[in-house]
Design a protein around this motif. Sequence first.
Motif, mmCIF file in Angstrom:
data_model
loop_
_atom_site.group_PDB
_atom_site.id
_atom_site.type_symbol
_atom_site.label_atom_id
_atom_site.label_comp_id
_atom_site.label_asym_id
_atom_site.label_seq_id
_atom_site.Cartn_x
_atom_site.Cartn_y
_atom_site.Cartn_z
ATOM 1 N N ILE A 154 -41.591 14.164 12.781
ATOM 2 C CA ILE A 154 -40.335 14.011 13.513
ATOM 3 C C ILE A 154 -39.190 14.544 12.652
ATOM 4 C CG2 ILE A 154 -38.756 12.356 14.582
ATOM 5 C CD1 ILE A 154 -41.143 10.508 15.014
ATOM 6 N N LEU A 155 -38.365 15.409 13.229
ATOM 7 C CA LEU A 155 -37.178 15.912 12.550
ATOM 8 C C LEU A 155 -36.029 14.963 12.863
ATOM 9 C CD1 LEU A 155 -37.566 19.743 13.277
ATOM 10 C CD2 LEU A 155 -38.288 18.470 11.247
ATOM 11 N N ILE A 156 -35.691 14.104 11.908
ATOM 12 C CA ILE A 156 -34.766 13.005 12.144
ATOM 13 C C ILE A 156 -33.400 13.487 12.618
ATOM 14 C CG2 ILE A 156 -33.628 10.997 11.129
ATOM 15 C CD1 ILE A 156 -36.640 10.711 11.461
ATOM 16 N N GLY A 157 -32.827 14.461 11.934
ATOM 17 C CA GLY A 157 -31.502 14.948 12.283
ATOM 18 C C GLY A 157 -31.418 15.465 13.706
ATOM 19 N N PRO A 158 -32.227 16.480 14.062
ATOM 20 C CA PRO A 158 -32.198 16.976 15.446
ATOM 21 C C PRO A 158 -32.585 15.912 16.474
ATOM 22 C CG PRO A 158 -33.261 18.559 13.995
ATOM 23 C CD PRO A 158 -33.064 17.311 13.191
ATOM 24 N N HIS A 159 -33.516 14.999 16.085
ATOM 25 C CA HIS A 159 -33.931 13.950 17.033
ATOM 26 C C HIS A 159 -32.766 13.010 17.348
ATOM 27 C CE1 HIS A 159 -36.327 10.987 19.081
ATOM 28 N NE2 HIS A 159 -36.023 10.036 18.170
ATOM 29 N N LEU A 160 -32.019 12.611 16.339
ATOM 30 C CA LEU A 160 -30.859 11.748 16.574
ATOM 31 C C LEU A 160 -29.814 12.456 17.436
ATOM 32 C CD1 LEU A 160 -30.396 10.197 13.008
ATOM 33 C CD2 LEU A 160 -31.227 9.021 15.051
ATOM 34 N N TYR B 245 -38.086 14.797 18.953
ATOM 35 C CA TYR B 245 -37.982 16.181 18.457
ATOM 36 C C TYR B 245 -38.911 16.323 17.248
ATOM 37 C CZ TYR B 245 -35.810 20.722 17.804
ATOM 38 O OH TYR B 245 -35.581 22.065 17.724
ATOM 39 N N CYS B 246 -39.917 17.170 17.403
ATOM 40 C CA CYS B 246 -40.976 17.286 16.386
ATOM 41 C C CYS B 246 -41.127 18.726 15.892
ATOM 42 C CB CYS B 246 -42.316 16.810 16.956
ATOM 43 S SG CYS B 246 -42.310 15.114 17.535
ATOM 44 N N GLU B 247 -41.755 18.819 14.736
ATOM 45 C CA GLU B 247 -42.167 20.118 14.190
ATOM 46 C C GLU B 247 -43.643 20.030 13.853
ATOM 47 O OE1 GLU B 247 -39.948 22.816 11.118
ATOM 48 O OE2 GLU B 247 -41.371 21.584 9.979
ATOM 49 N N TYR B 248 -44.427 20.992 14.350
ATOM 50 C CA TYR B 248 -45.865 20.984 14.100
ATOM 51 C C TYR B 248 -46.368 22.418 13.956
ATOM 52 C CZ TYR B 248 -45.857 21.862 19.157
ATOM 53 O OH TYR B 248 -45.617 22.370 20.410
ATOM 54 N N GLN B 249 -47.576 22.541 13.463
ATOM 55 C CA GLN B 249 -48.160 23.865 13.223
ATOM 56 C C GLN B 249 -49.100 24.257 14.348
ATOM 57 O OE1 GLN B 249 -49.965 23.868 9.266
ATOM 58 N NE2 GLN B 249 -48.131 24.859 8.443
ATOM 59 N N VAL B 250 -49.089 25.566 14.648
ATOM 60 C CA VAL B 250 -49.960 26.132 15.679
ATOM 61 C C VAL B 250 -50.658 27.355 15.085
ATOM 62 C CG1 VAL B 250 -50.047 27.219 17.958
ATOM 63 C CG2 VAL B 250 -48.493 25.301 17.546
ATOM 64 N N PHE B 251 -51.906 27.541 15.457
ATOM 65 C CA PHE B 251 -52.638 28.727 15.017
ATOM 66 C C PHE B 251 -52.680 29.736 16.164
ATOM 67 C CE2 PHE B 251 -56.508 31.265 14.336
ATOM 68 C CZ PHE B 251 -56.291 31.680 13.027
ATOM 69 N N GLY B 252 -52.088 30.895 15.958
ATOM 70 C CA GLY B 252 -52.067 31.913 17.012
ATOM 71 C C GLY B 252 -51.338 33.173 16.582
ATOM 72 N N GLU B 253 -50.997 34.011 17.548
ATOM 73 C CA GLU B 253 -50.382 35.311 17.274
ATOM 74 C C GLU B 253 -48.859 35.261 17.224
ATOM 75 O OE1 GLU B 253 -51.862 37.780 20.375
ATOM 76 O OE2 GLU B 253 -53.780 38.181 19.368
ATOM 77 N N ASP B 254 -48.262 34.181 17.756
ATOM 78 C CA ASP B 254 -46.808 34.131 17.864
ATOM 79 C C ASP B 254 -46.172 33.695 16.543
ATOM 80 O OD1 ASP B 254 -44.324 34.327 18.965
ATOM 81 O OD2 ASP B 254 -44.417 32.443 20.076
#
Length: 473
Positions: A207-213, A226-235
């Motif tokens: 959770i990204l505290i600043g943007p979430h608040l 509001y979260c930040e996570y990793q994805v495996f792909g071409e983008d």
Amino acid sequence: MKILLTEHASVEVYRTANGNEVNALAFSEDVFAKVHKDNIRLFKRERGKDIYPFLLEQKNADTFHLKANYYIGADWLVKDRKFIQVDPKINTKLAPTFDAITDIPDPEISDDDQLKDKLPQAEYLEVDYLKMLLDIMSAGLPTHYTDDLVLIDWHTSQIPVNQQEDHLTPFLVVQFLQLLKAVVRKGLKKSYYKVRENLNNRVKGKILIGPHLKQNIFKNRLTQTYCEYQVFGEDNIENRFLKEMLRFASSYIENNKPCFGNNVEAVTNLVNYCRPAFEHIGNELNEDQLKQVRYNPFFKEYKEAITIGRHILKKFAYNLSETSNVERKTPPFWIDMPRLFELYCYIQLLKANPQDKHHIHYQFSTYGNVLDLLISKPDCQMVIDAKYKLHYQQGQVHQDIRQVAGYARLKKVRGQLKITDDRNIDCLLIYPDLKATGLNCLLNDIIKASNPIAAYDRVYKLGIPLPLTQRNF
């Protein structure tokens, strides 16, 4: 102020008596005092010799002799006051002179005096260096073969040029598109990349505290996180960068078609080939990310494509919306035409002899010597040297002939050809012939198509046609 030269041409610059610069070749007292040959940029060091993009020699206290070498580009002669620009035009009248000189019976005679009487009035055609680059890059050569074709200085003040004088950007765009085609052909690289998203009724990653608040708590959106996570792909950021540069290349080609001459259709086809692969790649890429793009060493095409893309970014000062401006600035740069010609000759041999590719060795090196081409086919063995000269520099052809003949006597070369007796190896000099209408590069016929040089045994010369263009502005 610009001093315009063409390949192989020369002019004289002089100090004016009253200090008025009445034309580009007239220098005021303070500017003339800053002209010195030690200030010329070193282009490269080859075979123990320093190579400069143009030559400067002081004739007397008030005059310098300025001669273009075998490179095209632009550079400062006096920083921020006078610059040299060499266009890709070549004197077609020098070809007959070259033919006459190479048939001189006595190789010890200096050719300079004979050359003075033989030189006819100049007649110029523009060499299509972009077509040469397209042919070379489309052959699928290893990327390190083409990574040193251009020298760019980003650390000095830039040179003002017009649209039709900008030879660097079309060169970089063509090089980038060909590298991008190789990337697309192999498939876009997949990797882990970070995604930021406002999720509903769930948490993923951190959770990204600043943007979430700011976006949820203060707005009473209590079911969203509001979260930040990793994805495996071409983008990933690399592919987004390449997509942004592809968009720029397309815009540049559309707004500057005359800069590409007869190659507009070819470069447009490259854009159309690459575009579908990036349809699902995102567009979000800020300026900081553009400057911080990195490459994975396991993906060589990515490395070179990103490197060329960053050159284009620097060229336009990270403002990719300026593709239609007529007035531009370019960093000092030089395109290595002899190297381009070497690769062009190599590609012509590969195209004409697909079944004998393993017998055609490019840049065969031994004991500090590097041969342009070595042919090891059992019934067609020869040493080939490509010379981007219509007449040899300083009019002394025998020096280059002795060079290629010396290569043929190297033990490692003879060992590669499995020669155990004392017979001589055929030597071939390839040079540009702007009047030639056809080219026979079949290995079994190449000696028959060549002309023997009368003063030497088993030494031949072969002129090959270069692509020419007429750019209209």
